[in-house]
Design an enzyme around this catalytic site. Structure first.
Site, short mmCIF file in Angstrom:
data_model
loop_
_atom_site.label_atom_id
_atom_site.label_comp_id
_atom_site.label_asym_id
_atom_site.label_seq_id
_atom_site.Cartn_x
_atom_site.Cartn_y
_atom_site.Cartn_z
N HIS A 1 0.85 17.61 1.79
CA HIS A 1 -0.30 18.36 2.27
C HIS A 1 0.01 19.84 2.46
O HIS A 1 -0.89 20.68 2.36
CB HIS A 1 -0.82 17.74 3.57
CG HIS A 1 -1.60 16.49 3.36
ND1 HIS A 1 -2.68 16.13 4.13
CD2 HIS A 1 -1.47 15.50 2.44
CE1 HIS A 1 -3.17 14.98 3.70
NE2 HIS A 1 -2.44 14.57 2.68
N TRP B 1 -1.18 0.16 1.34
CA TRP B 1 -1.52 -0.08 -0.06
C TRP B 1 -0.66 -1.19 -0.67
O TRP B 1 -1.08 -1.85 -1.60
CB TRP B 1 -1.30 1.19 -0.88
CG TRP B 1 -2.27 2.29 -0.67
CD1 TRP B 1 -3.41 2.54 -1.40
CD2 TRP B 1 -2.20 3.35 0.29
NE1 TRP B 1 -4.04 3.68 -0.95
CE2 TRP B 1 -3.32 4.19 0.10
CE3 TRP B 1 -1.30 3.67 1.31
CZ2 TRP B 1 -3.55 5.33 0.86
CZ3 TRP B 1 -1.53 4.80 2.08
CH2 TRP B 1 -2.64 5.61 1.86
#
Length: 358
Positions: free
Chosen positions: A116, A255
């Site tokens: 990020h 995930w």
């Protein structure tokens, strides 16, 4: 206990990385969430005042002055690869010691911090990227996409205090490199030379991917950084790590079955598992039909719905080595976006030795 469990999972992953089969795994424990303040201001020292100096061929020079009457001459410290390896080792040691975070590791959130910090780059304006570490300040620290990253910044603050010569910018990226390698991912070459900026360098909100969007959005966000379809898919493989939190992104769950070990399982699950909408009160997300313990975001499913993205997903699902090679190359590029490196350093990157190879 978490450390031992994580070591067992990594050993098992090494042995079975090329023999994946989708089946119910041991239930992943979800740790209690912790809340963190932003990192404290760096402590000043009565003995030394550190100043970032001029960039040099291998990184940056750091000037320091003694406060005694007999020490009037400025000295310059040019950190070597060995100095950065010490920082790497310190981060790795903290990853092993501090196992009271999600699934027993801060590794995934360190990767997210580096990602990020870098993913705000805009090739048209030359703004954003990993130079600056402006997420230390509001409003960037308060952007919705950065929710929860105070945990990663706080985790690294003691490292910064132990090695005050390294910039936050270089430290965050080195932490991302360390986390990927310590979680059994590929080697990521590293080049220092980032400088820190003040609040005036904060980037506007909306430059990072929105998980609720699909292929057009992905191409817009990643294209702004200069990435093509293959690179978008390779970078998405980082979703093999970590989990989503309802108090951050609003989504929930991991995930993959091994969220602290980097493999191509993310791609294999996308291709081989059946995904259905999750019935809950949160934002729209998918769950695996087999166990209902995993999740995919709309932006993940877009990779197998798009005819140009899908062949790359299928390639990486079949070939972990190909994924690691492409992932390493594109993460290297991501982590260097927006950095005004000194001329002549293009081929002067370092590869650090993971602790599991010692």
């Amino acid at each position: 206990m978490a450390s031992a469990t994580r070591q067992f999972a990594r050993a098992a992953t090494r042995a079975t990385r090329n023999g994946f089969a989708i089946a119910p795994r041991q239930v992943i424990r979800q740790q209690g969430r912790r809340y963190y303040s932003s990192e404290p201001a760096q402590k000043s020292s009565s003995a030394w005042i550190w100043l970032t100096g001029a960039a040099v061929a291998g990184g940056a020079g750091y000037y320091f002055y003694g406060n005694s009457a007999s020490s009037a001459t400025a000295k310059v410290f040019n950190p070597s690869k060995e100095d950065y390896q010490k920082v790497y080792n310190e981060i790795a040691a903290r990853l092993e010691e501090k196992d009271d975070y999600d699934d027993g590791s801060y590794g995934p959130v360190l990767v997210r911090l580096a990602w990020h910090a870098s993913g705000t780059y805009d090739k048209e304006t030359g703004t954003g990227g990993s130079n600056g570490a402006t997420m230390r300040f509001a409003p960037e620290s308060d952007h919705g996409a950065n929710a929860g990253l105070a945990a990663a910044r706080d985790f690294l603050q003691p490292v910064k205090e132990k090695f005050p010569w390294i910039t936050y910018s270089d430290l965050w990226i080195l932490a991302g490199v360390c986390a990927i390698q310590e979680m059994l991912g590929p080697a990521i070459p590293y080049r220092p030379g980032r400088s820190d900026r003040d609040v005036s360098g904060c980037t506007p909100d909306g430059r990072l991917p929105d998980a609720s969007k699909r292929q057009d959005h992905l191409r817009g966000i990643f294209g702004r950084m200069g990435f093509n379809d293959q690179e978008i898919v390779a970078l998405s493989g980082a979703h093999a790590l970590g989990r989503c939190h309802t108090d951050r992104s609003g989504y929930s769950g991991p995930w993959t079955f091994s969220p602290t070990v980097l493999t191509n399982d993310y791609f294999r699950l996308l291709v081989e598992e059946k995904w259905q909408w999750k019935k809950w009160n949160g934002p729209a997300q998918y769950e695996d039909k087999s166990t209902k313990s995993l999740m995919m975001l709309p932006s993940d499913i877009a990779l197998i719905e798009d005819k140009k993205f899908k062949p790359w997903v299928e390639k990486y699902a079949k070939d972990n080595d190909a994924f690691f090679k492409d992932f390493s190359n594109v993460v290297l590029r991501l982590f260097e976006l927006g950095v005004p490196f000194a001329q002549g350093t293009e081929n002067q990157r370092w590869t650090f030795k993971p602790t599991h190879q010692e």
